[in-house]
Design a protein around this motif. Sequence first.
Motif, mmCIF file in Angstrom:
data_model
loop_
_atom_site.group_PDB
_atom_site.id
_atom_site.type_symbol
_atom_site.label_atom_id
_atom_site.label_comp_id
_atom_site.label_asym_id
_atom_site.label_seq_id
_atom_site.Cartn_x
_atom_site.Cartn_y
_atom_site.Cartn_z
ATOM 1 N N LEU A 220 0.846 -1.185 0.000
ATOM 2 C CA LEU A 220 0.000 0.000 0.000
ATOM 3 C C LEU A 220 0.888 1.244 0.000
ATOM 4 O O LEU A 220 1.788 1.364 0.828
ATOM 5 C CB LEU A 220 -0.915 -0.006 1.233
ATOM 6 N N VAL A 221 0.633 2.152 -0.932
ATOM 7 C CA VAL A 221 1.387 3.400 -1.066
ATOM 8 C C VAL A 221 0.434 4.570 -0.864
ATOM 9 O O VAL A 221 -0.678 4.576 -1.406
ATOM 10 C CB VAL A 221 2.049 3.493 -2.462
ATOM 11 N N THR A 232 3.877 -2.877 3.845
ATOM 12 C CA THR A 232 3.717 -4.194 3.245
ATOM 13 C C THR A 232 4.017 -5.257 4.280
ATOM 14 O O THR A 232 4.733 -5.013 5.258
ATOM 15 C CB THR A 232 4.653 -4.356 2.019
ATOM 16 N N ARG A 233 3.454 -6.427 4.076
ATOM 17 C CA ARG A 233 3.762 -7.554 4.935
ATOM 18 C C ARG A 233 5.033 -8.228 4.448
ATOM 19 O O ARG A 233 5.203 -8.468 3.253
ATOM 20 C CB ARG A 233 2.610 -8.572 4.932
ATOM 21 N N ILE A 234 5.929 -8.533 5.375
ATOM 22 C CA ILE A 234 7.154 -9.255 5.085
ATOM 23 C C ILE A 234 7.282 -10.379 6.104
ATOM 24 O O ILE A 234 6.543 -10.401 7.100
ATOM 25 C CB ILE A 234 8.389 -8.321 5.154
ATOM 26 N N LEU A 239 6.173 -4.011 7.602
ATOM 27 C CA LEU A 239 7.088 -2.910 7.332
ATOM 28 C C LEU A 239 6.285 -1.649 7.043
ATOM 29 O O LEU A 239 5.336 -1.675 6.249
ATOM 30 C CB LEU A 239 7.979 -3.238 6.136
ATOM 31 N N VAL A 240 6.669 -0.549 7.674
ATOM 32 C CA VAL A 240 6.089 0.762 7.390
ATOM 33 C C VAL A 240 7.248 1.723 7.151
ATOM 34 O O VAL A 240 8.169 1.807 7.970
ATOM 35 C CB VAL A 240 5.217 1.273 8.551
ATOM 36 N N ALA A 241 7.212 2.437 6.038
ATOM 37 C CA ALA A 241 8.304 3.346 5.692
ATOM 38 C C ALA A 241 7.758 4.697 5.261
ATOM 39 O O ALA A 241 6.713 4.776 4.597
ATOM 40 C CB ALA A 241 9.163 2.760 4.573
#
Length: 396
Positions: A220-221, A232-234, A239-241
């Motif tokens: 998701l952007v 995104t799921r990793i 992860l959130v950036a």
Amino acid sequence: MTPAPPHRVRLSGPVDAVVAGGGPAGAVAALVLARAGHRVQLLDDGGRAPPRAAPCGRPVFKIGEFLPPIARPLLSDLGLLDGFLDSGHPVSTGTYAAWGSATLHGRSHLFDPYGHGWHLDRLRFDALLRDAAVAAGAELRQATALDRLDDHLIVRERTTGAVVELSARWTVDATGRRCVIGRRHGHCRRQDRLVAAYVVFPDRCPAEPAARADAEARTLVEAAPSGWWYTTRIPAGRLVAHLTDADLADPSLRTPQGFWHALSRTVHVRCRLAGHGPAVTPVPCWAPAHGLRLTPTAGPGWVAAGDAALAFDPLSSQGILTALHTGARAGQTVADCLADGQRTSAALADYTAFLDGIAAAYRKNHAYAYDQEQRWPLSPFWDRRRAGGQPPPRIA
């Protein structure tokens, strides 16, 4: 003050090529060279220890985690596809984006001719590539490249700290944005000042509801006034950036509370963080994310590959794919030069033209993507990315 001299320099026996950097570009370059029958050393400063938890208990994680569907034929050509698929990297079924408007739009990989993409466990992925290079005959050396003088590469051994002088006919610079070798022979041009502040939230509930399965398999952007976010799921969690320019970044983003506060102002990304809060937000990590181009990208006795030659804004989602492509092409270019020295000039020219084509396509797509977001005309971040915006600095 004059720095203390390093450990005594000793000379290592000559090899056909040294590849500086054990990431995707370097590992693939070493793989191609080794398969061509050349003696090659692959320098990796990260070691080969299995992934483990950091002292604070947070999972060890390497950012740069998306591989698009089109990577499938390249991995197949390299003989790596079966091993990659067996590694169990989570599937990516597409993206959601709030870009150009507050509405979230989806793009699915359902009709992509190459199938779905992947959310990579980078530690496992990089290890797969290095292991393949070693299996092909490359020698893995735990060392960091420091400089190149003529045909000698100066490196620091990871285990002993000793500075060693390696003799090699060719060197592949795969040292990432540090571009250790290329900087001595050319100039790096930054495209922007982009940096990434990111955290990984450990999974609280490993089993997601079936109704959210497709959403959780997509990146998701979301654009924001001072930059943009993605989540995104990793394998390590979520992860959130946040991507913004270094000189525009709020200093509070370096703290868990500040990061969570900024995250809470998003519309869509925060919805993916159900069950999390400021009390469980890890200390944010930071990484350079600026676009970069090295010129020239090759010369007598050396070539650059991956981010050392051409680094992309993460919005493109092409960084890992380009590293694989340029690593393979760099390895083949050096192999051709080793096989026939009279073809060196032509081989290097072909490699440069190959990178020029990638760079031209990237510039066009990058400009188009950022031009789609017009909601914040007074924002310095977005103004810099419009035509005629403030140019980035040139670095030697």
